[in-house]
Design a protein around this motif. Structure first.
Motif, short mmCIF file in Angstrom:
data_model
loop_
_atom_site.label_atom_id
_atom_site.label_comp_id
_atom_site.label_asym_id
_atom_site.label_seq_id
_atom_site.Cartn_x
_atom_site.Cartn_y
_atom_site.Cartn_z
N VAL A 353 39.78 31.02 48.81
CA VAL A 353 40.13 30.96 47.38
C VAL A 353 41.35 31.84 47.09
N LYS A 354 42.33 31.25 46.42
CA LYS A 354 43.53 32.03 46.10
C LYS A 354 43.46 32.55 44.67
N GLN A 355 42.90 31.76 43.79
CA GLN A 355 42.85 32.16 42.38
C GLN A 355 41.89 31.26 41.61
N VAL A 356 41.20 31.87 40.65
CA VAL A 356 40.41 31.06 39.72
C VAL A 356 41.03 31.32 38.34
N ALA A 357 41.33 30.27 37.61
CA ALA A 357 42.02 30.49 36.33
C ALA A 357 41.36 29.68 35.22
N LEU A 358 41.41 30.26 34.03
CA LEU A 358 40.83 29.58 32.87
C LEU A 358 41.89 28.93 32.00
N SER A 359 43.18 29.03 32.43
CA SER A 359 44.23 28.47 31.57
C SER A 359 44.28 26.96 31.73
N PRO A 360 44.31 26.25 30.59
CA PRO A 360 44.33 24.79 30.69
C PRO A 360 45.64 24.27 31.28
N ARG A 361 45.53 23.32 32.16
CA ARG A 361 46.72 22.72 32.80
C ARG A 361 46.49 21.24 32.90
N GLY A 362 47.47 20.46 32.52
CA GLY A 362 47.29 19.01 32.56
C GLY A 362 46.02 18.65 31.82
N LYS A 363 45.12 17.91 32.50
CA LYS A 363 43.88 17.51 31.83
C LYS A 363 42.78 18.53 32.06
N LEU A 365 40.72 22.09 32.17
CA LEU A 365 40.64 23.26 31.29
C LEU A 365 40.67 24.55 32.11
N GLY A 366 40.43 24.44 33.39
CA GLY A 366 40.50 25.58 34.30
C GLY A 366 40.68 25.04 35.70
N TYR A 367 40.96 25.92 36.66
CA TYR A 367 41.13 25.40 38.01
C TYR A 367 40.92 26.48 39.06
N VAL A 368 40.64 26.03 40.29
CA VAL A 368 40.56 26.95 41.42
C VAL A 368 41.72 26.58 42.33
N ARG A 369 42.52 27.59 42.67
CA ARG A 369 43.62 27.32 43.59
C ARG A 369 43.18 27.80 44.97
N HIS A 370 43.35 26.95 46.00
CA HIS A 370 42.93 27.32 47.35
C HIS A 370 44.13 27.78 48.17
N ASN A 371 43.87 28.61 49.16
CA ASN A 371 44.94 29.01 50.07
C ASN A 371 45.32 27.81 50.93
N PRO A 372 46.57 27.83 51.45
CA PRO A 372 46.99 26.70 52.27
C PRO A 372 46.04 26.46 53.43
N GLN A 373 45.80 25.20 53.70
CA GLN A 373 44.88 24.87 54.80
C GLN A 373 45.68 24.56 56.06
N GLN A 374 44.98 24.61 57.16
CA GLN A 374 45.56 24.15 58.43
C GLN A 374 45.73 22.64 58.34
N MET A 478 35.98 35.78 32.13
CA MET A 478 35.96 35.60 30.68
C MET A 478 36.88 36.63 30.01
N ARG A 479 36.94 37.81 30.59
CA ARG A 479 37.76 38.88 30.00
C ARG A 479 39.24 38.64 30.28
N GLU A 480 39.56 38.35 31.56
CA GLU A 480 40.98 38.32 31.95
C GLU A 480 41.54 36.91 32.11
N GLU A 481 40.71 35.93 32.06
CA GLU A 481 41.10 34.52 32.19
C GLU A 481 41.67 34.16 33.56
N ILE A 482 41.77 35.15 34.42
CA ILE A 482 42.29 34.89 35.76
C ILE A 482 41.56 35.78 36.75
N LEU A 483 41.21 35.27 37.90
CA LEU A 483 40.52 36.07 38.90
C LEU A 483 41.23 35.80 40.22
N SER A 484 41.84 36.85 40.77
CA SER A 484 42.59 36.60 42.00
C SER A 484 41.63 36.49 43.18
N GLY A 485 42.10 35.91 44.26
CA GLY A 485 41.28 35.77 45.45
C GLY A 485 40.79 37.14 45.93
N GLU A 486 41.66 38.14 45.82
CA GLU A 486 41.29 39.49 46.29
C GLU A 486 40.15 40.08 45.44
#
Ligand code: ATP
Length: 500
Positions: A353-363, A365-374, A478-486
């Motif tokens: 997991v690279k990031q979990v975000a609550l900011s709406p994008r496209g359709k 309302l939130g998303y999980v960004r994954h690290n690049p895969q092999q 909920m507090r920061e709207e963003i949670l980094s992978g770290e």
């Protein structure tokens, strides 16, 4: 008709009418008849009517001679090589004649959208010094029977005429979305499509080695399995070249090509961007470079930096950030849903997991960004099951916290179903090795439900086991709207230290 005849007519008729009126002839009926005939002719010329019936081709933009070379197409080394080899048939026509080899008439490029099929056809025209005439399958679709067939005839005529005019020995006709007219013929229903396809086949059958200009048809589709077998038989589109999504090396090459006219900062690492852009097509990569340049200009910076490219990847992957405001309850549900995905992802693929975000994008309302895969071309059963569990994680979390799901999972379910189908087709389910047509819908449904139910239970169980990580991460998100992978992995480490 000479150019000046129109001007003469414009001058002649008014003078004639004035003269007739002068000598006492009643010109009114003649005038009305002339207006009606003129109006009808004008309508026929512009709207279709008579002209449509005759198969008039929509005005094709005169394309400049293709200057695009194979060097300007990133990645696709195999496809380019195969295409070059096939094109040698067009170039070495004297030898072909000597050996009595029949001419290569059609090449079919297959592959997902935006992978450079049109570019390949253009480069082919440049490589063989041919004129390039392009059309899309949908241009031949009309409700009037015979119109599409007429347009096909005109397309070939146009290619021959242009080759003669430009003094070229060969012409390449490119038909994009060939599946629109070349779909399987089931008889009866689709008379218009059948006629169009028949006309294409007739034109192709009429290509001979001795003809000048030599004609080669290149068609593109991303649904090869839909094509009528008559199109694919020897002597028609019998060379098939797969134009796939680019691998990491290909992606870096494409990014480099599109960066050539843009100011890049020295610290930009295009290889890293290519790694992050896993699964992107050439068209998406072009868009990444373009969006990065737009971000740079908006920020009044002189050069594109790594972060602009990362932002551009997010935009191309998930759409533009939107300023849609959601209420607290909705936001919490979205946070729970996204954390469901993220926790399962981190459990089955640690560090992913690279990031979990609550900011709406496209359709979304939130998303999980994954690290690049092999890069991976083969998938095991357990890998696919884990992938399904990650997609089900959102709905599972909602069920645990709210006792029910929301509409937010429809896309996830679509993905899960697609993976289950892949498993079935690959003989990775209890149905064994099957052809999908051998099995009834009920059997498929039963197997599908069994797999998904089992994986849903396993997913819920994992989430329940890790509820402490879930609750803490939810607070931060909920507090920061963003949670980094770290930050996220920190929760996992802290939880492991707690007494069991
Ligand atoms: P479709 O199936 O949707 O018609 P396509 O496969 O024909 O797509 P193209 O029209 O050739 O794709 O590509 C669209 C754009 O994407 C190109 O104009 C180019 O900017 C970029 N692109 C795609 N593939 C490549 C590539 N391999 N190298 C460089 N640019 C590429």
């Amino acid at each position: 008709m000479p150019k000046w005849s129109k001007e003469i007519a414009i001058g002649f008729f008014p003078v004639m009418f004035v003269f007739l009126a002068f000598i006492g002839v009643d010109v009114l009926p003649i005038l009305i008849a002339a207006i009606i005939v003129g109006g009808l002719l004008f309508f026929a010329k512009n709207k279709g009517g008579i002209a449509v019936g005759s198969g008039r081709t929509p005005k094709r933009k005169k394309t400049a001679p293709s200057k695009l070379t194979f060097e300007e197409i990133g990645g696709q080394d195999n496809a380019k090589q195969e295409l070059r080899e096939a094109l040698d048939f067009l170039i070495r026509h004297e030898e072909i004649k000597k050996f009595g080899i029949r001419p290569l008439k059609g090449i079919l490029l297959t592959g997902p959208p935006g992978t450079g099929k049109t570019l390949m056809a253009k480069a082919a025209a440049h490589y063989t010094n041919s004129v390039f005439v392009g059309a899309s399958g949908s241009e031949f679709v009309e409700m009037y029977v015979g119109v599409g067939a007429g347009r096909i005839r005109n397309l070939f005529k146009d290619a021959r005429a242009r080759a003669a005019k430009e003094n070229k020995q060969s012409a390449i006709i490119f038909i994009d979305e060939i599946d629109v007219i070349g779909g399987k013929r089931e008889g009866g229903q689709q008379r218009e499509y059948d006629q169009t396809l028949n006309q294409l086949l007739t034109e192709m059958d009429g290509i001979f080695t001795t003809d000048t200009p030599r004609i080669l048809v290149i068609a593109a589709t991303n649904r090869k399995e839909m094509l009528d077998s008559a199109l694919l038989r020897p002597g028609r589109f019998d060379r098939h070249i797969q134009v796939d999504l680019p691998d990491k090396k290909g992606r870096t090459h494409i990014l480099r090509l599109h960066a050539a006219n843009k100011p890049l900062s020295e610290d930009v690492d295009l290889e890293k961007i290519a790694e992050e852009a896993y699964g992107f097509s050439g068209a998406q990569l072009e868009s990444v470079m373009n969006e990065a340049a737009i971000y740079t200009m908006r920020e009044n910076e002189g050069r594109i930096q790594q972060r602009h490219l990362s932002m551009a990847i997010d935009k191309v992957m998930m759409g533009e950030r939107s300023d849609r405001e959601s209420n607290f309850e909705e936001k919490k549900r979205v946070a729970i849903h996204e954390l469901g995905h993220a926790i399962i992802a981190e459990l089955v693929r640690p560090g992913s997991v690279k990031q979990v975000a609550l900011s709406p994008r496209g359709k979304a309302l939130g998303y999980v960004r994954h690290n690049p895969q092999q890069e991976q071309y083969l998938y095991t059963k357990s890998f696919l099951e884990e992938q399904i569990m990650i997609t089900l994680g959102g709905a599972a979390a909602e069920e645990i916290y709210y006792g029910g799901r929301s509409t937010g999972s429809s896309n996830d379910f679509e993905q899960s179903l697609h993976i289950v189908e892949t498993m079935m087709k690959s003989g990775l389910t209890s149905l064994g090795i099957i052809n999908m047509n051998m099995v009834t819908t009920e059997e498929l449904m039963r197997e599908n439900n069994l797999i998904l139910e089992d994986l849903m239970n396993r997913t819920k169980h994992l989430l329940e086991q890790n509820h402490a990580i879930f609750d803490n991460s939810l607070d931060i998100l909920m507090r920061e709207e963003i949670l980094s992978g770290e930050q996220f992995r920190c929760q996992f480490r802290e939880n492991a230290l707690l007494p069991a």
